[in-house]
Scaffold this active site. Structure first.
Site, PDB file in Angstrom:
ATOM      1  CE  LYS A   1      -4.000   2.114   2.609  1.00  0.00           C
ATOM      2  NZ  LYS A   1      -5.145   1.883   3.949  1.00  0.00           N
TER       3      LYS A   1
ATOM      4  CB  SER B   1      -8.558   3.755   2.252  1.00  0.00           C
ATOM      5  OG  SER B   1      -7.445   3.089   3.456  1.00  0.00           O
TER       6      SER B   1
ATOM      7  CB  SER C   1      -8.743   0.922   5.071  1.00  0.00           C
ATOM      8  OG  SER C   1      -9.052   2.176   5.511  1.00  0.00           O
TER       9      SER C   1
HETATM   10  N1  GLN Z   1     -13.339   3.981   5.752  1.00  0.00           N
HETATM   11  C1  GLN Z   1     -12.590   4.765   6.827  1.00  0.00           C
HETATM   12  C2  GLN Z   1     -12.289   5.748   6.816  1.00  0.00           C
HETATM   13  O1  GLN Z   1     -12.406   6.345   5.948  1.00  0.00           O
HETATM   14  C3  GLN Z   1     -11.982   3.382   7.113  1.00  0.00           C
HETATM   15  C4  GLN Z   1     -10.206   3.443   6.715  1.00  0.00           C
HETATM   16  C5  GLN Z   1      -8.782   3.067   7.337  1.00  0.00           C
HETATM   17  O2  GLN Z   1      -9.454   1.790   8.292  1.00  0.00           O
HETATM   18  N2  GLN Z   1      -8.338   3.066   6.754  1.00  0.00           N
HETATM   19  O3  GLN Z   1     -12.717   6.267   7.834  1.00  0.00           O
END
Ligand code: GLN
Length: 445
Positions: A46, A121, A145
């Site tokens: 990532k 994400s 995410s």
């Molecule tokens: N969708 C969640 C957010 O927008 C989780 C994102 C994540 O785990 N980085 O914060």
């Protein structure tokens, strides 16, 4: 081990049906593979994990072209285990999102249906594994995410206990929630990569000196209690997803497990608490992008206007929304009403989990997401609808618990994920149960 290297994946991604899963590729010629548990395996990483040769942009224009002078501990460990970084994967900007649509480099596509999002994400990592480019990938999970994109793409995603993997070199979003996680085509792949990157690190004071994960393969689930939290099973779950989860529940019962309904009463307050705490931490963490030290700078006549212009140009709309929400929640006069209240909810969520585990539940089974992958653009204009994607994945982050998503079959051709949540440091049980689900539901790797 997959034979695809960076050159082959780059060619496939350049084709008209490319997934936009990667934002940069390693140079295959430079590669020196070595021995170790990952010997020769290509791993996707990532783009919020610092790498020495490839840029680390976090899906943000503000870090365009930024190359870190140091390497994330998780990346170093995967290389030392013989793994090879294939490239950096696309992501929602700074991890803020559930679809990769907030990436400055455009969304990734779901390999199962290119009109749909891969989740986020860590959507690029999940799509890369699902497309067969790599068997394993690294991601990060602050509120789901790793697990949500794993569910949307039909792969395995593990978020370990907070403190299991070093966050050194993981670009901070919400530091008290962020945790490096792993993706795999199979439970074994994801678990193998986790074993390699896990362990204490003097460079991250929140990493913990814990027993390594004691993996075990179980023939029978006799003696194991699986809890079904009613708050996660009632209402709001897509009918097709529910059917798949019921099949998983029956498979575990047939495997010998005792299945029992439990209650986690504070669940409904997890999303409001998370969307105060995560933006509050983000508003502080992202203050370092000022046009002086990293990446983008928009020139202006004086320092204050340079900072303002750089941040206005460099951050996307969702990141700006979070910074404003967070700054507001932390502002004088509102701190107790928002941040303090959210911290108290966080404790209650944790206490709920502790109570069911203390009562003898070994692992919890829930849907990973309320529905399968949604269409590109479908939730872009409705941030609350996007935030509600995280309703089942956020509570384990608030409590610091290990959780994972394992494929549970498909609905109309779209993958569905089953989430397992274990007690602190008990990844081994969760992973053993996931193997049983994999064998009984998907027909094995
Ligand atoms: N969708 C969640 C957010 O927008 C989780 C994102 C994540 O785990 N980085 O914060």
């Amino acid at each position: 081990m997959t034979a695809l290297g960076p050159d082959a994946v780059r060619r496939r991604e350049a084709a008209p049906d490319g997934l936009n899963a990667f934002v940069s590729f390693a140079d295959e010629a430079d590669d020196t593979s070595s021995d170790g548990p990952l010997a020769g395996a290509w791993v996707a990483v990532k783009d919020n994990l610092a790498t020495l040769e490839l840029p680390t942009t976090c899906g943000s224009r503000i870090l365009e072209g930024y190359v870190s002078p140091f390497e994330a501990t998780a990346v170093r460990r995967l290389r030392e285990a013989g793994g090879r970084v294939l490239g950096k994967t696309n992501m929602d900007e700074f991890g803020m999102g559930s679809s990769t649509e907030s990436s400055a480099w455009g969304p990734s596509l779901n390999p199962h249906d290119r009109d749909r999002v891969p989740g986020g994400s860590s959507g690029g990592s999940a799509a890369a594994v699902a497309a067969g480019y790599v068997r394993m990938a690294l991601g990060s999970d602050t509120g789901g995410s790793v697990r949500q994109p794993a569910a949307f793409c039909g792969v395995v995603g593990i978020k370990p206990t907070y403190g299991r993997v070093s966050r050194y070199g993981l670009v901070a979003y919400a530091s008290s929630l962020d945790q490096v996680g792993t993706f795999g085509r199979t439970v074994d792949d994801a678990a193998r990569l986790l074993d390699v990157v896990a362990g204490p690190d003097p460079r991250d004071a929140t990493s913990v000196e814990a027993q390594p994960i004691q993996h075990r393969r179980v023939e029978s689930l006799e003696g194991l209690t699986v809890g079904l939290p009613s708050e996660y099973w009632e209402g709001g779950v897509d009918a097709g997803v529910r059917l798949r989860l019921e099949a998983v529940r029956e498979a575990l019962r047939e495997g010998g497990a005792t299945v029992t309904a439990v209650s986690l009463p504070s669940t409904a307050r997890a999303i409001p608490a998370y969307y105060v705490l995560a933006p509050a931490e983000a508003s502080s963490n992202l203050s370092r992008y000022d046009g002086v030290r990293f990446g983008l700078r928009t020139d202006a006549p004086d320092l204050a206007s340079m900072v303002r212009a750089t941040r206005s140009d460099g951050f996307g709309v969702e990141v700006k929304r979070r910074i404003m929400l967070g700054a507001f929640a932390l502002s004088a006069g509102y701190y107790d009403a928002y941040y303090g209240a959210a911290q108290r909810v966080r404790r209650e969520i944790s206490d709920d989990f502790r109570a069911v585990f203390d009562a003898g539940v070994d692992v919890l089974l829930t849907p990973t997401t309320p529905g399968p992958a949604f269409r590109l653009g479908e939730k872009l204009d409705d941030p609350l609808a996007m935030y509600l994607q995280d309703v089942f994945t956020v509570p384990p982050n608030l409590a610091g618990l290990p959780a994972m998503s394992v494929p549970a079959g498909t609905v109309d051709g779209l993958p569905v994920g089953a989430q397992l949540i274990g007690p602190w440091w008990q990844e081994a049980t969760m992973i053993a149960v996931a193997r049983v689900i994999e064998a009984r539901i998907e027909g094995g790797p």
